[in-house]
Scaffold this active site. Structure first.
Site, PDB file in Angstrom:
ATOM      1  N   TYR A  18       0.728  -1.180   0.176  1.00  0.00           N
ATOM      2  CA  TYR A  18       0.199  -0.034  -0.013  1.00  0.00           C
ATOM      3  C   TYR A  18       0.733   1.340   0.016  1.00  0.00           C
ATOM      4  O   TYR A  18       0.246   2.344   0.054  1.00  0.00           O
ATOM      5  CB  TYR A  18      -0.832  -0.116   1.347  1.00  0.00           C
ATOM      6  CG  TYR A  18      -1.971  -1.096   1.159  1.00  0.00           C
ATOM      7  CD1 TYR A  18      -2.851  -1.209   0.536  1.00  0.00           C
ATOM      8  CD2 TYR A  18      -1.641  -2.153   2.209  1.00  0.00           C
ATOM      9  CE1 TYR A  18      -3.380  -2.458   0.283  1.00  0.00           C
ATOM     10  CE2 TYR A  18      -2.476  -3.421   2.118  1.00  0.00           C
ATOM     11  CZ  TYR A  18      -3.347  -3.588   1.269  1.00  0.00           C
ATOM     12  OH  TYR A  18      -4.133  -4.677   1.146  1.00  0.00           O
ATOM     13  N   ASP A  20       2.964   2.792  -2.305  1.00  0.00           N
ATOM     14  CA  ASP A  20       2.804   3.548  -3.441  1.00  0.00           C
ATOM     15  C   ASP A  20       1.550   4.585  -3.567  1.00  0.00           C
ATOM     16  O   ASP A  20       1.617   5.631  -3.827  1.00  0.00           O
ATOM     17  CB  ASP A  20       2.830   2.694  -4.731  1.00  0.00           C
ATOM     18  CG  ASP A  20       3.898   1.712  -4.680  1.00  0.00           C
ATOM     19  OD1 ASP A  20       5.012   2.048  -4.709  1.00  0.00           O
ATOM     20  OD2 ASP A  20       3.695   0.280  -4.565  1.00  0.00           O
ATOM     21  N   TYR A 196       5.687  -6.701   8.077  1.00  0.00           N
ATOM     22  CA  TYR A 196       5.675  -7.987   7.068  1.00  0.00           C
ATOM     23  C   TYR A 196       5.682  -9.117   7.822  1.00  0.00           C
ATOM     24  O   TYR A 196       6.070  -9.094   9.114  1.00  0.00           O
ATOM     25  CB  TYR A 196       6.814  -7.925   6.056  1.00  0.00           C
ATOM     26  CG  TYR A 196       6.885  -6.629   5.422  1.00  0.00           C
ATOM     27  CD1 TYR A 196       5.723  -6.013   4.625  1.00  0.00           C
ATOM     28  CD2 TYR A 196       7.931  -5.556   5.700  1.00  0.00           C
ATOM     29  CE1 TYR A 196       5.911  -4.972   3.885  1.00  0.00           C
ATOM     30  CE2 TYR A 196       8.030  -4.505   5.014  1.00  0.00           C
ATOM     31  CZ  TYR A 196       6.992  -3.983   4.191  1.00  0.00           C
ATOM     32  OH  TYR A 196       6.918  -2.828   3.395  1.00  0.00           O
ATOM     33  N   ARG A 274       6.131  -0.288   9.151  1.00  0.00           N
ATOM     34  CA  ARG A 274       6.864  -0.806   7.863  1.00  0.00           C
ATOM     35  C   ARG A 274       6.904   0.285   6.764  1.00  0.00           C
ATOM     36  O   ARG A 274       6.381   1.101   6.774  1.00  0.00           O
ATOM     37  CB  ARG A 274       6.248  -2.140   7.419  1.00  0.00           C
ATOM     38  CG  ARG A 274       4.914  -1.963   6.647  1.00  0.00           C
ATOM     39  CD  ARG A 274       4.016  -3.229   6.427  1.00  0.00           C
ATOM     40  NE  ARG A 274       3.241  -3.112   5.257  1.00  0.00           N
ATOM     41  CZ  ARG A 274       2.508  -3.963   5.081  1.00  0.00           C
ATOM     42  NH1 ARG A 274       2.157  -5.066   5.670  1.00  0.00           N
ATOM     43  NH2 ARG A 274       1.567  -3.842   3.823  1.00  0.00           N
ATOM     44  N   GLY A 275       7.521  -0.291   5.759  1.00  0.00           N
ATOM     45  CA  GLY A 275       7.691   0.272   4.473  1.00  0.00           C
ATOM     46  C   GLY A 275       8.050   1.841   4.637  1.00  0.00           C
ATOM     47  O   GLY A 275       9.217   2.184   4.903  1.00  0.00           O
ATOM     48  N   GLU A 276       7.257   2.617   4.032  1.00  0.00           N
ATOM     49  CA  GLU A 276       7.688   4.099   3.761  1.00  0.00           C
ATOM     50  C   GLU A 276       6.578   5.012   4.593  1.00  0.00           C
ATOM     51  O   GLU A 276       7.097   5.822   5.588  1.00  0.00           O
ATOM     52  CB  GLU A 276       7.639   4.296   2.392  1.00  0.00           C
ATOM     53  CG  GLU A 276       8.378   5.589   2.081  1.00  0.00           C
ATOM     54  CD  GLU A 276       8.892   5.897   0.868  1.00  0.00           C
ATOM     55  OE1 GLU A 276       8.419   7.025   0.334  1.00  0.00           O
ATOM     56  OE2 GLU A 276       9.506   5.145   0.163  1.00  0.00           O
TER      57      GLU A 276
END
Ligand code: TRH
Length: 380
Positions: A18, A20, A196, A274-276
Site C-alpha cells: 500500500y 505507492d 511484514y 513498515r515500508g515508507e
C-alpha cells in the site's frame, strides 16, 4: 500561492502493498487542500486504493475524491492532454503517448520523479538534479528525506498540533478506540503492529505475555497475521478476533482509512510500522517505534536502516542508542528480539523524549508538498 489553474498529474503504479498508493494519495490531497492546485492522480490498481479510501469506485475510469481527480490508469492508454507539472512516483514509466504529448506542449511541463525515502547521505547530493531528457522535456530527481537539502517528508498543515491535542484528550482517545471495538484496560500499554512476515515475532509475544505489565496489542489486518496466528495456536485470525495469553491481549483490527490509522498511532504507547508511509506517520506520532523496512535485493535496505538509525539515535545516550540499534536490527533480521525488547524498555522515558524531539526537529523542515511547489516556482 500559485494560480489555481496550475495542473498537476501524479502517476502511480501499485507495485505491491500500500505504500505507492498511500504516498501518492496523501500527496495529491495535500496539493489540492493546501496549495489550491488541480490534481489528477493516475492509479493502475484501484483495488489497493479502495483499502485506504473505501469511497473509491473501482469500476469507473474517472471520479473525484476529496478534491482530487482520480483516474484509472488503463493498460490501453487514452490520448490525454499533459499537465503543467508531471510527477512519476517511484520511477514508474509514463505512457509513451503521454510523453509525446508532454514534448509537444508549447512550454514543456516540469517532470519529476518522486523517489523512495532514504536517510542515506547521497540523497542530499542527488535531490533536485536533472535526470533523463525526453525530447525537450527534462526530468528531475526529487528525493524525500530527513536532512536539510532533501525534499523533506509528507506532513499536512497543522498535523502535529492536531496530534498533540488528541494525545492530551483522553475522552477523544477512548471514543476513537471504542469506535474500533477496542476496550483498553486502564493499566495496559497499547502497541500497534503493522509489519511484514517476521520470524522474530514469537519471541516478542512470548516476552509480552510473560511481562508483569499488561499489553494490548492491536494488529491491523495484513501480512503479519499468519505469524500471530501461529503463536496463538489458532488456524486463522480475522477482524475482531481477540485472544488473551497471560498479560498479553491480541486484537485484530480492520484496515482503516489513513486518517484513522494516524489516530491509532497517536493512541499507542509504541508503534511497529513498515515500508515508507506508516514509518513516517509513526514519527509524527511522537512515540517510540520499531521499523520493519521493505526488503530489497542484495540487502541494500540494511544500509538504509543503518542510515536512519544513525540520525534517529543521535540524541540518545550511548546505552539507549545501542538498545534501539539492537532492537531494530534484530527485528529486521527476523531474529528473536526478547532480550533487545527488554533492553530498550530500560530506556523507556528517554526513548519517549527522543521520539518527540525527533518529531519536532523533522517538523521544522518544509514539508514535501510545499517543497515540490517551491521547486516548481523556482523552475518557472
Ligand atoms: O504497505 P507498505 O509495505 O508499502 C510499501 C510498498 O511495499 C512499496 O512498494 C514499497 O516501496 C514501500 O512500502 C517502501 O507500507 P507503507 O509504506 O507503510 O504503506 C502502508 C499504507 O497503508 C500507509 O499509507 C498507511 C496505510 N494504512 C492505512 O491507511 N490503514 C491501516 O489500517 C494501515 C495498517 C495502513
Amino acid at each position: 500561492m500559485l494560480q489555481p489553474k496550475t495542473r498537476w498529474d501524479i502517476f502511480c503504479t501499485v507495485v505491491d502493498n500500500y505504500g505507492d498508493i498511500g504516498v501518492t494519495w496523501r500527496l495529491a490531497r495535500q496539493l489540492v487542500a493546501e496549495h489550491a492546485l488541480e490534481v489528477r492522480l493516475w492509479v493502475d490498481d484501484l483495488r489497493a486504493f479502495e483499502r485506504l479510501c473505501p469511497e473509491i469506485d473501482i469500476d469507473v475510469a474517472q471520479q473525484w475524491q476529496q478534491g482530487v481527480e482520480v483516474r484509472h490508469w488503463p493498460s490501453d492508454w487514452v490520448h490525454t492532454e499533459a499537465a503543467d507539472v508531471v510527477i512519476a512516483a517511484f520511477a514508474c514509466q509514463l505512457p509513451s503517448d503521454y510523453m509525446d504529448v508532454m514534448a509537444e506542449r508549447e512550454k514543456p511541463p516540469l517532470w519529476m520523479n518522486l523517489d523512495y525515502l532514504s536517510a542515506e547521505d547521497w540523497v542530499i547530493g542527488c535531490h533536485g538534479l536533472p535526470s533523463v531528457k525526453y525530447k525537450s522535456v527534462q526530468k528531475f530527481f526529487f528525493f524525500p528525506g530527513f536532512q536539510p537539502g532533501t525534499g523533506g517528508l509528507l506532513r499536512e498543515r497543522g498535523l502535529l498540533d492536531q496530534r498533540r491535542q488528541f494525545q492530551h484528550d483522553r475522552a477523544a482517545q477512548r471514543q476513537f478506540l471504542q469506535g474500533l471495538g477496542i476496550d483498553r484496560a486502564a493499566d495496559a500499554q497499547l502497541i500497534s503492529l503493522f509489519a511484514y512476515e517476521n520470524t522474530g515475532l514469537a519471541s516478542w509475544l512470548d516476552v509480552l505475555a510473560a511481562d508483569a505489565m499488561p499489553t494490548h496489542l492491536l494488529v491491523p489486518e495484513g501480512r503479519i497475521l499468519g505469524d500471530v496466528a501461529r503463536w496463538l495456536g489458532v488456524e486463522t485470525l480475522s477482524v475482531g478476533a481477540l485472544h488473551v495469553r497471560q498479560a498479553l491481549t491480541v486484537q485484530v483490527l480492520p484496515f482503516v482509512r489513513q486518517d484513522q490509522y494516524d489516530h491509532l498511532l497517536w493512541c499507542c504507547d509504541f508503534n511497529a510500522v513498515r515500508g515508507e508511509d506508516s514509518f513516517v506517520r509513526a514519527q509524527w506520532a511522537g512515540r517510540p517505534m520499531l521499523w520493519h523496512i521493505y526488503q530489497q535485493d542484495e540487502d541494500i535496505h540494511l544500509d538504509k536502516l543503518d542510515a536512519f538509525l544513525a540520525l534517529y539515535t543521535k540524541g540518545l545516550s550511548p546505552a539507549a542508542a545501542e538498545a534501539t540499534n539492537g532492537l531494530w536490527r534484530a527485528w529486521n533480521a527476523g531474529l528473536p528480539i526478547a532480550e533487545q525488547w527488554l533492553a530498550a524498555r530500560n530506556h523507556w522515558p528517554e526513548l519517549h523524549k527522543n521520539a518527540e524531539a525527533w518529531c519536532l526537529e523533522q517538523g521544522l523542515q518544509a514539508d514535501l508538498a510545499a517543497a515540490l511547489v517551491q521547486f516548481y516556482l523556482n523552475w518557472i
